[in-house]
Design a protein around this motif. Structure first.
Motif: not given
Length: 328
Positions: A229-256
């Protein structure tokens, strides 16, 4: 160049796949490519052209129209679930020598199996939830699960997409219903400890020869978790870019990037993480992410300022270059 845009599939995700296929058809550069709409469904394999339906010859993935045989130079694969996301079509196309977009058959089969993907990535030190693997018929009680994982916990089909068959179990009384729901999708299931934190979805691809983060999207589900429901029927907010601090964002990028390259990926992927105390925990990787207008991957492309037509062109050229390497 004749391009087969392949959509549909044999699972409940076929409707989503056909929406993805329509977006691809509308974004391919017609000055370079002649696209054909190809449906692979339980009732058969067909090409839809000029208001008619033509059966696909499975011997070489061709079809006949007006007495002429039409062949394809490349297949753009947008099937979610089986047989396009689990390696079956990829193996078939490899055998008949048809270039195709996305990753190879081994990577497709591996990432479609949640347990095996987690096992491989564990060797690379990528954090994940604690888990228990069950096959239908195994004897286990809710008390056993709670002792190992605590409450709440997640119950998931081992091989399924679009959050089909997934439940969050908040109490022992909910366990049997969650088991039945998951086993309706697959005979093997994964039970994981619940990770409380920010969920992010990361688009990763090989773009211009380099592993590239397309975008990081924050998922804020209106439901208890990011379900169908959340994915396909509008029951979620999808925020791009994610609200991350620079350190956490870099961790997400590196691990991805680490996960993408550790699994030998190619083409579009969308990896899901839950960030707990600043550390991204891997959930799963989708090798044929949704491409309908409401899907996350096109949203990330828009924020990145990259036209979908350019992304598809990159995918097709990558598929053709792999074919050249095979010939050598």
């Amino acid at each position: 160049m004749n391009v087969a845009v392949v959509m549909g599939g044999y699972s409940d995700e076929s409707v989503i796949s056909i929406r993805s296929g329509q977006l691809i058809l509308s974004n391919l550069d017609r000055s370079k490519y002649t696209p054909f709409e190809v449906h692979i469904l339980p009732d058969g394999w067909h090409v839809l052209a000029d208001g008619a339906k033509y059966e696909v010859n499975k011997a070489d993935f061709s079809f006949e129209k007006d007495g002429n045989k039409v062949t394809f130079d490349v297949a753009v694969n947008t099937i979610h679930g089986t047989p396009g996301e689990d390696g079956q079509l990829q193996a078939y196309w490899s055998l008949i020598g048809l270039p195709y977009t996305g990753c190879g058959f081994y990577q497709s089969a591996l990432t479609f199996n949640k347990r095996d993907t987690l096992s491989v990535l564990n060797k690379f030190g990528i954090p994940k939830a604690k888990s228990i693997y069950l096959t239908q018929g195994d004897a286990i009680t809710a008390e056993d699960i709670v002792t190992t994982l605590g409450l709440p916990f997640m119950v998931k089909p081992n091989q399924s997409g679009s959050s089909l068959g997934i439940s969050k179990v908040n109490s022992i009384e909910e366990f049997d219903k969650a088991l039945d729901f998951a086993f309706a999708e697959d005979s093997d299931i994964l039970i994981e400890s619940f990770l409380k934190g920010m969920e992010v979805s990361v688009g990763v691809l090989n773009y211009n020869g380099k592993t590239t983060i397309l975008g990081i999207t924050e998922i804020v589900s209106h439901n208890d978790f990011f379900d169908y429901e959340a994915k396909y029927q509008g029951k979620s907010d999808e925020i791009t870019p994610a609200r991350l601090d620079s350190e956490t964002e870099q961790k997400v990028r590196d691990i991805s990037i680490k996960a993408y390259e550790a699994l030998g990926m190619s083409g579009f992927t969308r990896s899901e993480f839950i960030i707990v105390d600043g550390e991204p925990h891997f959930i799963e990787m989708n090798t044929n992410p949704g491409l309908s207008p409401a899907s996350i991957f096109p949203q990330q492309a828009a924020v990145a300022g990259i036209a979908m037509s350019d992304l598809f062109d990159n995918e097709i050229q990558l598929a053709l270059s792999r074919k050249v390497l095979l010939k050598k």
